[in-house]
Design a protein around this motif. Structure first.
Motif, mmCIF file in Angstrom:
data_model
loop_
_atom_site.group_PDB
_atom_site.id
_atom_site.type_symbol
_atom_site.label_atom_id
_atom_site.label_comp_id
_atom_site.label_asym_id
_atom_site.label_seq_id
_atom_site.Cartn_x
_atom_site.Cartn_y
_atom_site.Cartn_z
ATOM 1 N N ARG A 274 0.828 -1.204 0.000
ATOM 2 C CA ARG A 274 0.000 0.000 0.000
ATOM 3 C C ARG A 274 0.860 1.251 0.000
ATOM 4 N N PHE A 275 1.772 1.369 0.964
ATOM 5 C CA PHE A 275 2.590 2.580 1.033
ATOM 6 C C PHE A 275 3.583 2.633 -0.133
ATOM 7 N N GLY A 276 4.035 1.466 -0.575
ATOM 8 C CA GLY A 276 4.976 1.427 -1.681
ATOM 9 C C GLY A 276 4.408 1.964 -2.981
ATOM 10 N N ALA A 277 3.088 2.048 -3.081
ATOM 11 C CA ALA A 277 2.450 2.550 -4.300
ATOM 12 C C ALA A 277 2.078 4.028 -4.215
ATOM 13 N N THR A 278 2.445 4.686 -3.127
ATOM 14 C CA THR A 278 2.025 6.076 -2.926
ATOM 15 C C THR A 278 3.060 7.074 -3.447
ATOM 16 N N PRO A 279 2.622 8.287 -3.757
ATOM 17 C CA PRO A 279 3.569 9.348 -4.132
ATOM 18 C C PRO A 279 4.546 9.667 -3.004
ATOM 19 N N GLU A 280 4.088 9.533 -1.765
ATOM 20 C CA GLU A 280 4.965 9.813 -0.626
ATOM 21 C C GLU A 280 6.163 8.865 -0.609
ATOM 22 N N PHE A 281 5.918 7.585 -0.927
ATOM 23 C CA PHE A 281 7.023 6.629 -0.962
ATOM 24 C C PHE A 281 8.003 6.993 -2.082
ATOM 25 N N ALA A 282 7.474 7.313 -3.238
ATOM 26 C CA ALA A 282 8.346 7.705 -4.355
ATOM 27 C C ALA A 282 9.176 8.933 -3.991
ATOM 28 N N GLU A 283 8.555 9.873 -3.279
ATOM 29 C CA GLU A 283 9.278 11.077 -2.840
ATOM 30 C C GLU A 283 10.421 10.704 -1.896
ATOM 31 N N LEU A 284 10.164 9.768 -0.989
ATOM 32 C CA LEU A 284 11.188 9.392 -0.010
ATOM 33 C C LEU A 284 12.346 8.653 -0.674
ATOM 34 N N VAL A 285 12.046 7.808 -1.637
ATOM 35 C CA VAL A 285 13.113 7.145 -2.384
ATOM 36 C C VAL A 285 13.957 8.181 -3.113
ATOM 37 N N GLN A 286 13.295 9.169 -3.676
ATOM 38 C CA GLN A 286 14.024 10.225 -4.383
ATOM 39 C C GLN A 286 14.912 11.012 -3.416
ATOM 40 N N VAL A 287 14.410 11.281 -2.238
ATOM 41 C CA VAL A 287 15.200 11.986 -1.217
ATOM 42 C C VAL A 287 16.470 11.204 -0.903
ATOM 43 N N LEU A 288 16.340 9.886 -0.786
ATOM 44 C CA LEU A 288 17.508 9.048 -0.518
ATOM 45 C C LEU A 288 18.498 9.104 -1.680
ATOM 46 N N GLU A 289 17.984 8.963 -2.873
ATOM 47 C CA GLU A 289 18.866 8.930 -4.049
ATOM 48 C C GLU A 289 19.567 10.266 -4.255
ATOM 49 N N ALA B 232 20.526 12.139 -2.022
ATOM 50 C CA ALA B 232 21.585 12.237 -1.008
ATOM 51 C C ALA B 232 22.751 11.305 -1.311
ATOM 52 N N GLY B 233 22.689 10.626 -2.454
ATOM 53 C CA GLY B 233 23.767 9.738 -2.843
ATOM 54 C C GLY B 233 23.652 8.336 -2.306
ATOM 55 N N VAL B 234 22.461 7.951 -1.881
ATOM 56 C CA VAL B 234 22.231 6.613 -1.323
ATOM 57 C C VAL B 234 21.617 5.726 -2.400
ATOM 58 N N GLY B 235 22.256 4.586 -2.672
ATOM 59 C CA GLY B 235 21.659 3.611 -3.581
ATOM 60 C C GLY B 235 20.557 2.852 -2.885
ATOM 61 N N VAL B 236 19.410 2.711 -3.528
ATOM 62 C CA VAL B 236 18.217 2.162 -2.882
ATOM 63 C C VAL B 236 17.780 0.863 -3.539
ATOM 64 N N THR B 237 17.575 -0.160 -2.719
ATOM 65 C CA THR B 237 16.902 -1.390 -3.128
ATOM 66 C C THR B 237 15.652 -1.513 -2.283
ATOM 67 N N THR B 238 14.507 -1.794 -2.918
ATOM 68 C CA THR B 238 13.246 -1.800 -2.174
ATOM 69 C C THR B 238 12.675 -3.205 -2.027
ATOM 70 N N TYR B 239 12.055 -3.427 -0.886
ATOM 71 C CA TYR B 239 11.258 -4.628 -0.624
ATOM 72 C C TYR B 239 9.893 -4.115 -0.207
ATOM 73 N N THR B 240 8.899 -4.281 -1.088
ATOM 74 C CA THR B 240 7.591 -3.654 -0.869
ATOM 75 C C THR B 240 6.494 -4.695 -0.671
ATOM 76 N N GLU B 241 6.822 -5.792 -0.025
ATOM 77 C CA GLU B 241 5.865 -6.887 0.119
ATOM 78 C C GLU B 241 5.538 -7.212 1.569
ATOM 79 N N VAL B 242 5.867 -6.329 2.506
ATOM 80 C CA VAL B 242 5.654 -6.635 3.917
ATOM 81 C C VAL B 242 4.164 -6.864 4.183
#
Length: 425
Positions: A39-54, A56-66
């Motif tokens: 649910r949260f993984g499909a939201t604009p807020e999640f996409a925004e947070l991933v972008q914030v990480l990236e 900042a120079g952080v490589g991101v791998t996601t697990y969105t099945e909790v």
């Protein structure tokens, strides 16, 4: 006098603080595994947070099945994904289940083995991959606690991994992420947070000995956790109904997240007690949300413990706005009545029958609850299967008065302060 308090190295709280996620995470490493639900993984807020990480120079791998209540197989599944990327930091985003998975994965990724190797208290041998926790609900307080709760098909009830090493390195609590949370989830999460605060404040009181903070994760009520517990009671009871009825009220959302985090600090060192112990088998039988179960049970747990916790219940009543002119006995009664009325007002079931607990499973529920020894031992009045069954039966019938008859010859589990007799400090 005893004080024990554990928590993250840093907590950022307030509207908009999620935007600090990149800086906070980058300070811990350059590769992050992010755990959340679909649910949260499909939201604009999640996409925004991933972008914030990236950014900042952080490589991101996601697990969105909790999944809710974290099936234990997901820990191994997610840890296998993590092993392939070698994350420097794990970021949990979402409700308590997402944060609990992040913490459990950090343990397995660091120390190997299976989650079952760490069930119980103090079985994690050392520090783990740092976790950054960003809650999107105001309930579990998992962003600041030393426990991860899992569902194991080989166990009837939920199981927990409890260790100070599980406390997230950083918690970022942004109430804007909870705005619009549906009323039902708001109520269940709020009931859970309120139960954390009240059970921590009324838990067993243990003696002042040097070992209490090193031999136990949950040490019972103490001077430091009491401060957070009463803060939680005050802000949750003042704002839960408002957050429930007006989902976009940011002031109410801020107060609820503050209350949930305060409840997490309280339970993280003091622990919880009989309402949580009973909910585990109730949840297993009824497949109802944890917050609904502990919320339904809380007034009955308070009623059972009332004879051993009059001053504490009176303080709870005062934190809820009761008149200080009443006697402590009357205030204790008022505290239970006020809690029951608040939970009823936001749609929390008032009995275990309303939750769907089968009438022929009451004794079984009590027997299973006794298996949660960490919680049973933390209750201020002694428990055995018969007394737990009394609570279960009263809660099933919706009859708090039935528990008042059990208060004769009450003694509590508070242990003597050995320092008063020259014991070890």
């Amino acid at each position: 006098m005893l004080g024990v308090l554990r928590g993250p190295r840093q907590v950022l709280f307030g509207a908009g603080q999620r935007r600090a996620l990149g800086t906070m995470t980058a300070g811990l490493g350059r590769r992050a595994l992010v755990c959340t639900d679909a649910r949260f993984g499909a939201t604009p807020e999640f996409a925004e947070l991933v972008q914030v990480l990236e950014e900042a120079g952080v490589g991101v791998t996601t697990y969105t099945e909790v999944l809710p209540d974290v099936p234990v197989h997901q820990v191994a599944q997610c840890a296998e994904l993590a092993a392939g990327i070698g994350p420097d930091v794990i970021v949990g985003m979402g409700g308590g289940s997402c944060l609990d998975l992040a913490k459990a994965v950090a343990v397995v990724l660091t120390h190997g083995g299976d989650p079952a190797d760490y069930y119980g208290e103090l079985r994690v041998p050392g520090p783990v991959v740092p976790v950054v926790a960003l809650p999107t609900t105001a309930g579990t307080g998992s962003e600041v606690t030393p426990v991860a709760v899992l569902t194991d098909p080989e166990r009837v009830s939920k199981v927990g991994i409890s260790s100070p090493h599980l406390i997230p390195h950083t918690a970022i609590c942004d109430p804007e992420l909870t705005v619009g949370c549906p009323p039902g989830l708001t109520a269940a999460a709020g009931a859970d947070a309120l139960c954390h605060a009240i059970e921590a404040f009324t838990a067993v009181r243990r003696p002042v000995v040097a070992e209490v903070g090193t031999e136990r994760v949950f040490v019972g009520k103490n001077e430091l956790t009491d401060v957070f517990a009463l803060l939680g009671v005050r802000v949750i009871t003042a704002h839960l109904q408002r957050a429930w009825s007006t989902p976009d009220d940011l002031v109410a959302r801020e107060a609820m997240m503050l209350g949930a985090t305060a409840g997490g600090f309280a339970l993280g060192s003091a622990g919880t007690a009989v309402a949580h112990a009973i909910q585990y088998p109730v949840g297993a039988l009824t497949h109802t949300a944890h917050g609904l179960g502990v919320g339904a049970l809380l007034p009955y747990a308070m009623e059972f413990n009332r004879p051993a916790r009059i001053p504490e219940l009176a303080a709870i009543a005062l934190a809820m706005g009761a008149s200080p002119d009443a006697s402590a006995e009357d205030l204790a009664t008022e505290a239970i009545d006020r809690v029951a009325a608040l939970l009823d007002a936001v749609g929390i079931p008032s009995s275990l029958a309303d939750l769907g607990l089968p009438a022929d499973q009451l004794r079984w529920t009590a027997e299973q609850a006794m298996g949660a020894q960490r919680l049973v031992a933390n209750n201020p009045r002694p428990l055995d299967v018969d007394t737990v069954e009394q609570i279960v039966r009263a809660a099933y019938a919706g009859d708090r008065a039935a528990l008042r008859d059990s208060s004769a010859a009450v003694h509590d589990l508070d242990e003597p302060d050995l320092t008063a007799a020259g014991g070890a400090r």
